[in-house]
Structure formats: structure tokens, C-alpha cells
Design a protein around this motif. Structure first.
Motif, mmCIF file in Angstrom:
data_model
loop_
_atom_site.group_PDB
_atom_site.id
_atom_site.type_symbol
_atom_site.label_atom_id
_atom_site.label_comp_id
_atom_site.label_asym_id
_atom_site.label_seq_id
_atom_site.Cartn_x
_atom_site.Cartn_y
_atom_site.Cartn_z
ATOM 1 N N ASP A 10 0.851 -1.187 0.000
ATOM 2 C CA ASP A 10 0.000 0.000 0.000
ATOM 3 C C ASP A 10 0.893 1.246 0.000
ATOM 4 O OD1 ASP A 10 -2.029 -1.817 0.368
ATOM 5 O OD2 ASP A 10 -2.442 -1.245 2.451
ATOM 6 N N ILE A 11 0.385 2.352 -0.544
ATOM 7 C CA ILE A 11 1.225 3.565 -0.547
ATOM 8 C C ILE A 11 1.523 4.031 0.883
ATOM 9 C CG2 ILE A 11 0.700 4.389 -2.872
ATOM 10 C CD1 ILE A 11 -1.338 6.314 -1.666
ATOM 11 N N GLN A 37 -0.846 11.820 4.231
ATOM 12 C CA GLN A 37 -0.690 12.067 2.794
ATOM 13 C C GLN A 37 -1.281 13.445 2.546
ATOM 14 O OE1 GLN A 37 -3.603 11.084 -0.516
ATOM 15 N NE2 GLN A 37 -2.754 9.084 0.000
ATOM 16 N N VAL A 65 -0.279 15.338 -4.198
ATOM 17 C CA VAL A 65 0.494 14.677 -5.252
ATOM 18 C C VAL A 65 1.165 15.747 -6.108
ATOM 19 C CG1 VAL A 65 0.456 13.036 -7.151
ATOM 20 C CG2 VAL A 65 -1.249 12.887 -5.337
ATOM 21 N N GLY A 74 2.651 16.355 -9.625
ATOM 22 C CA GLY A 74 2.549 15.621 -10.881
ATOM 23 C C GLY A 74 2.762 16.440 -12.136
ATOM 24 N N LYS A 75 3.592 17.460 -12.045
ATOM 25 C CA LYS A 75 3.912 18.224 -13.252
ATOM 26 C C LYS A 75 4.666 17.323 -14.233
ATOM 27 C CE LYS A 75 2.910 22.679 -12.187
ATOM 28 N NZ LYS A 75 1.853 23.407 -12.864
ATOM 29 N N ALA A 76 4.394 17.535 -15.523
ATOM 30 C CA ALA A 76 5.004 16.696 -16.564
ATOM 31 C C ALA A 76 6.530 16.827 -16.591
ATOM 32 C CB ALA A 76 4.431 17.059 -17.927
ATOM 33 N N ARG A 130 9.942 10.544 -16.064
ATOM 34 C CA ARG A 130 9.176 11.450 -15.213
ATOM 35 C C ARG A 130 8.591 10.685 -14.018
ATOM 36 N NH1 ARG A 130 3.140 13.211 -17.041
ATOM 37 N NH2 ARG A 130 2.469 13.986 -15.004
ATOM 38 N N VAL A 153 -1.020 4.323 -13.015
ATOM 39 C CA VAL A 153 -1.588 5.521 -12.379
ATOM 40 C C VAL A 153 -2.867 5.894 -13.125
ATOM 41 C CG1 VAL A 153 -1.286 7.996 -11.954
ATOM 42 C CG2 VAL A 153 0.620 6.428 -11.566
ATOM 43 N N VAL A 162 -2.890 9.327 -17.314
ATOM 44 C CA VAL A 162 -2.060 10.522 -17.464
ATOM 45 C C VAL A 162 -1.059 10.302 -18.604
ATOM 46 C CG1 VAL A 162 -0.486 12.114 -16.294
ATOM 47 C CG2 VAL A 162 -2.236 10.882 -14.973
ATOM 48 N N GLU A 166 1.943 15.152 -19.877
ATOM 49 C CA GLU A 166 0.789 15.898 -19.377
ATOM 50 C C GLU A 166 0.894 16.027 -17.852
ATOM 51 O OE1 GLU A 166 -3.827 15.185 -20.667
ATOM 52 O OE2 GLU A 166 -2.835 13.528 -19.688
ATOM 53 N N ASP A 167 0.647 17.242 -17.320
ATOM 54 C CA ASP A 167 0.550 17.401 -15.870
ATOM 55 C C ASP A 167 -0.668 16.613 -15.377
ATOM 56 O OD1 ASP A 167 2.561 19.260 -16.197
ATOM 57 O OD2 ASP A 167 1.301 21.008 -15.773
ATOM 58 N N ILE A 168 -0.647 16.172 -14.135
ATOM 59 C CA ILE A 168 -1.814 15.423 -13.632
ATOM 60 C C ILE A 168 -3.067 16.306 -13.615
ATOM 61 C CG2 ILE A 168 -0.565 13.646 -12.349
ATOM 62 C CD1 ILE A 168 -1.050 15.232 -9.779
ATOM 63 N N GLN A 200 -7.702 18.340 -6.414
ATOM 64 C CA GLN A 200 -7.107 17.041 -6.110
ATOM 65 C C GLN A 200 -7.335 16.806 -4.618
ATOM 66 O OE1 GLN A 200 -2.868 16.186 -4.782
ATOM 67 N NE2 GLN A 200 -2.639 16.606 -6.953
ATOM 68 N N GLN A 202 -7.241 13.249 -2.817
ATOM 69 C CA GLN A 202 -6.661 12.091 -2.133
ATOM 70 C C GLN A 202 -6.145 11.092 -3.154
ATOM 71 O OE1 GLN A 202 -9.344 10.163 0.656
ATOM 72 N NE2 GLN A 202 -7.920 8.505 1.047
ATOM 73 N N VAL A 203 -5.104 10.359 -2.777
ATOM 74 C CA VAL A 203 -4.611 9.265 -3.611
ATOM 75 C C VAL A 203 -5.095 7.957 -3.018
ATOM 76 C CG1 VAL A 203 -2.606 8.163 -4.638
ATOM 77 C CG2 VAL A 203 -2.527 10.575 -4.047
ATOM 78 N N PHE A 204 -5.599 7.092 -3.863
ATOM 79 C CA PHE A 204 -6.069 5.777 -3.420
ATOM 80 C C PHE A 204 -5.047 4.752 -3.878
ATOM 81 C CE2 PHE A 204 -9.480 8.717 -3.530
ATOM 82 C CZ PHE A 204 -10.193 8.441 -2.387
ATOM 83 N N GLY A 205 -4.330 4.173 -2.906
ATOM 84 C CA GLY A 205 -3.145 3.400 -3.278
ATOM 85 C C GLY A 205 -2.999 2.067 -2.574
ATOM 86 N N ILE A 215 -2.636 2.939 -8.953
ATOM 87 C CA ILE A 215 -2.722 3.979 -7.919
ATOM 88 C C ILE A 215 -3.568 5.086 -8.533
ATOM 89 C CG2 ILE A 215 -1.420 5.777 -6.714
ATOM 90 C CD1 ILE A 215 0.929 3.802 -6.545
ATOM 91 N N ILE A 267 -5.431 8.839 -8.489
ATOM 92 C CA ILE A 267 -5.469 10.182 -7.905
ATOM 93 C C ILE A 267 -6.905 10.679 -7.993
ATOM 94 C CG2 ILE A 267 -4.483 12.506 -7.979
ATOM 95 C CD1 ILE A 267 -2.150 11.281 -9.634
ATOM 96 N N ASN A 301 -15.028 19.788 3.879
ATOM 97 C CA ASN A 301 -13.883 20.307 4.599
ATOM 98 C C ASN A 301 -13.292 21.561 3.933
ATOM 99 O OD1 ASN A 301 -12.205 19.785 6.906
ATOM 100 N ND2 ASN A 301 -10.563 19.284 5.482
ATOM 101 N N GLU A 328 -12.708 27.169 3.630
ATOM 102 C CA GLU A 328 -11.369 27.653 3.302
ATOM 103 C C GLU A 328 -11.309 28.148 1.859
ATOM 104 O OE1 GLU A 328 -6.842 26.168 2.611
ATOM 105 O OE2 GLU A 328 -8.374 24.687 3.076
#
Lengths: 272, 272
Positions: free
Chosen positions: A67-68, A89, A92, A94-96, A134, B27, B62, B66-68, B89, B91-94, B136, B138, B188, B192
Motif C-alpha cells: 500500500d502507498i 498524505q 500529489v 505531478g507536473k510533466a 518522469r 496511475v 495521465v 501531461e501534468d496530472i 485534487q 486524495q490518492v487511493f493506493g 494507484i 489520484i 472540509n 477555506e
């Protein structure tokens, strides 16, 4: 953990198995490890043993069957020698253009030196081809009791040290941005997650908590108001008075209640 | 966007180039697209055209260059027909067990049908081997003005519809959990980021805003208090009165100020 075992573990987790097929390719984990000491918020940062000054956040990769969160825990354990570290966490990255040709060149040169210096079995040394791609990096921040941590260098580190948040060295790639965003996430999370207690030893005074808040938010609080608010969260258990030699004026010690966080998250409590 | 162009775009972005080397492997991006209508918070969810009932969040991969965030924007544009969607963005599900053999089996069968039915050029049809690995994902959530969206099926969809947040169908893998966590993140973030206005048309009344808050937080607010708090954020510009036929009692229309969010994030405003 003895030095020999630590080295063995580092070899096994960080190098010997560092072949492409064991890991999720193009995904990394970067860790911002926060500690607190002498009214300073600090971050644990390794410096690479390479000509030129290269600092880089503690990082690693995700095993195919891991798991991450487990990967982040493993990386944190490797660098701090302690288990069960509080982590979040937070973002992320994630720039290219997230690959650093300079850094990869450095890693390749380091590896050649490394194999020679440590006489690692040559038939298991890593192929660095997959590093040249990358990477999408998952950012975690961790909060530790700085007194419990025994910082561990990896085989490619010259040193690993605590840096004051205001004296962070220039790091590779976007690592300084990752750190800045981790600090923002920490500030944003504190009231919701009440996680600041993870920076303290088990027993602390309310004044200790106030100092940490003041350090993290770079502002002051009025003592009586702060104490009232913190106690209203109802997550602290009052213990004996702190031994100071002057019994009358000694402040009480507190500890974080078991399961307090669970109870807290179910209610709507005021913000500090 | 005409049907023909839409199909062409889908082919080019979703199928023709869906070969392993174009994408970051292992990903994915999952999108929770929130809309608001008739006092209901809704989510846009496709149903796959396959025997059996398979719902799945709008998702994609992705590209290497390409940026995410760009990937998420592209996926959102493909599914909603609109550009410049507000997204976060969250949460990451990993988890290591994040692969669904059933779903992959389905995709493989669908692909065979797809190639036959659409007469896609066979030398570009995707190899599904890379889908069989763990992914994984995002998670992004998006807030849209539901009236502007023209939902777009992909080639493997039977339908794509808005579902009330309380009537979400069972989705594949951990997609229901992703949606639940997106909702938590939205709740949440609201105070903000003040992003709730993205669910509204350009002009709205304070009562419209209150309805959305009440729907998202499943509680009521006292009208006068709510109005006071919202106006104290100082992010709304008052416009003309809403045309209701009864000029005296007509409420004012408002719109979100340009750059209000920027100003907001630099100050410390009260919470609702």
C-alpha cells in the motif's frame, strides 16, 4: 537497531531490490519529517555524498505489493529508526516536467562509486534506466518526537540532519515546494486532526503545547485563552504536577487521551 | 460540440492513443463531478454498456507529457463538454489490492465488441495487458454548474447520468469510497476555499447559497445569521434585484467577485 542490521536493512530495501519490476514505475514518495525542539520547527533532510551540495527530501518507491501508506511508513522507519510514526498524505506532485536530468546523472555516477566502495554483488546492482523517466510523487508529512529519532543515512548520503524551517537548504527539483506545501497542510490540519501532540513527548504542559502552536503559526496566543481552548477540545488527560523544585507554582502535566482523536472527529469543536 | 466531433475526440483521446507507452503506467485519475439541482447534490456517473450493471466514476490516465491536473481537466472536459471546470485534487487511493480482475475481464470483452462494432482501425487497438496491473488512483472532485453540462458517454458507456448523492449506485472497486471521501473533502474545503459558488449559475441570491450549504451539510441555518456570515466573507458583489413580479420583496442577486478568492485566502475570515 545496531549499525550492522541497519545497513543490511538499507541494502535490502533501498538497493538490492531496487530493480524496476519490483516497484510501481514513475511513482515516488517524498516525506517531510517534522520535529520540534527549542521553540523551533525542524525538518529532517539528508545531504547526498557527492561533489557539489545536493539536499533531497527522504524519499522512495512503492513496491508492487505494498500500500502507498505502507511504503511511506517503511521510508520513515528507514530514516528515523522508529516505527508507528504519525503521517499524513497531503498532496500529489505531478507536473510533466518532474524529472531532473542533473539528479539522475548524479545518481548514475554515485551508483558506480557505490558498487566499487561497498562491493555489492554486481549481479544485483540496479539498472537506472527507469529513474530517467518522469515521476509522479505522493507527498507525506510526518510528525515525530524529535528525541526518539535516530536519523539514518542511506548509502548515498553524506549526512542527515534537522534543519530549522527557516533555514532549509536548497533541495533538488521541486523538493522545497513540497516542503512548503507540507507546512501549509500541517497548519491547515492542526485544528481538525489535533495532530500537533505527535511532536511532543508523552507528557507535556499546556505551555509546551502553546509554544508549538506559536512556533508553527508564527504568532502569539494569550495564555489563559489558549489554555481554555485547548482544554475545551477535551482530548487531554491531566496527570501529576511537573517536578520543578517549586511545588506550588509547578504546572500540571497532561497526556493525549487514548481514542481522543476518534471522539474529536465526531464532534464540532471550536477553533483556536 | 457536434456528435461527430465528440466521437472523433473520444476516439483520439480515449482509444486510439490508449497504448501503454503513451501513459504513465499504473496511475489513473478518478473524477467525482458534483452538480446541484432542486435542493439535491448530484454526481455524474456513467454506466458501462455490458451485461450486468457496472457503474464506474469518470476516469482516465495521465499522458507522459501531461501534468496530472491537465489530465484531470481533459477527462472532465470529455465527460461534461465544458472547459475550465473547477477541480480539486483531494486524495490518492493506493491500496496494493486496487485492481479488479472482474472489471479487467469486462474491459477485455468490451474491447473485442468495440473493435467489431465501431470498425476501429485494428492496428491501433489497445493492448489491455497493462490494465491488468494494480493502479494507484489520484482522486479529483469537480464542481460544475449543472445547467451548462452536456454529459458525454464514452464508447464503452450505456449511459451517463446525474445521481442524487443519497442514491448512488454500487460502483466497481473502491469507487464508492472515493466518492464518499470526495464529499468529505468538499465539506472540509468549503469554508477555506469558498468554492461552493462553482455549483451556482453566475447570478444567485443569498437564499440560493444557503440552500446549497444546507444540502451539502445536511443541516439548516438561520436565514439572518447565514446572510450576515456570507456577506462578511466579502467575496460577493451585489447586483440588481431578482425579477419576481413583486419588486418590493424581491431579493438581490449577487455574483462572485473577480479575484475574491485570492483576497480571501490572504485574510482570516470567520467560519460559517
Amino acid at each position: 537497531m545496531g549499525k550492522e542490521i541497519a545497513l543490511k536493512e538499507l541494502e535490502s530495501t533501498r538497493w538490492i531490490n531496487l530493480s524496476q519490476q519490483n516497484y510501481i514505475n514513475q511513482v515516488s514518495i517524498d516525506c517531510v519529517i517534522f520535529g520540534y525542539q527549542d521553540r523551533q520547527l525542524k525538518v529532517l533532510i539528508p545531504k547526498l555524498s557527492y561533489k557539489g551540495d545536493f539536499w533531497v527530501l527522504p524519499s522512495g518507491f512503492v513496491l508492487q505489493d505494498e500500500d502507498i501508506d505502507q511504503a511511506a511508513e517503511r521510508i520513515l522507519r528507514e530514516r528515523t529508526s522508529i516505527k508507528g510514526i504519525y503521517l499524513e498524505q497531503f498532496q500529489v506532485f505531478g507536473k510533466a516536467n518532474r524529472n531532473s536530468k542533473e539528479f539522475i546523472k548524479l545518481l548514475k555516477e554515485l551508483n558506480a562509486e557505490l558498487i566499487e566502495n561497498t562491493k555489492l554483488n554486481t549481479d544485483v546492482h540496479p539498472d537506472y534506466e527507469w529513474f530517467t523517466k518522469r515521476f509522479i510523487s505522493i507527498g507525506y508529512y510526518a510528525l515525530v518526537d524529535i528525541n526518539k529519532v535516530v536519523p539514518q543515512k542511506s548509502l548515498i548520503d553524506e549526512s542527515i540532519e534537522w534543519y530549522n524551517i527557516h533555514e532549509i537548504p536548497p533541495m533538488v527539483m521541486d523538493n522545497n515546494e513540497i516542503l512548503e506545501n507540507a507546512l501549509k497542510a500541517l497548519r491547515n490540519d492542526i485544528d481538525e486532526k489535533l495532530n500537533v501532540f505527535n511532536l511532543l513527548p508523552e507528557k507535556f504542559t499546556i505551555a509546551d503545547v502553546q509554544e508549538i502552536y506559536e512556533t508553527i503559526f508564527e504568532r502569539t496566543y494569550i495564555r489563559t485563552n489558549f489554555q481554555k481552548k485547548i482544554l475545551e477540545f477535551n482530548v487531554l488527560e491531566r496527570l501529576e504536577k511537573k517536578f520543578t523544585g517549586a511545588a506550588n507554582k509547578a504546572p500540571y502535566l497532561y497526556r493525549f487521551k487514548d481514542n481522543a482523536l476518534l471522539k474529536y472527529s465526531q464532534s464540532n469543536l471550536p477553533q483556536i
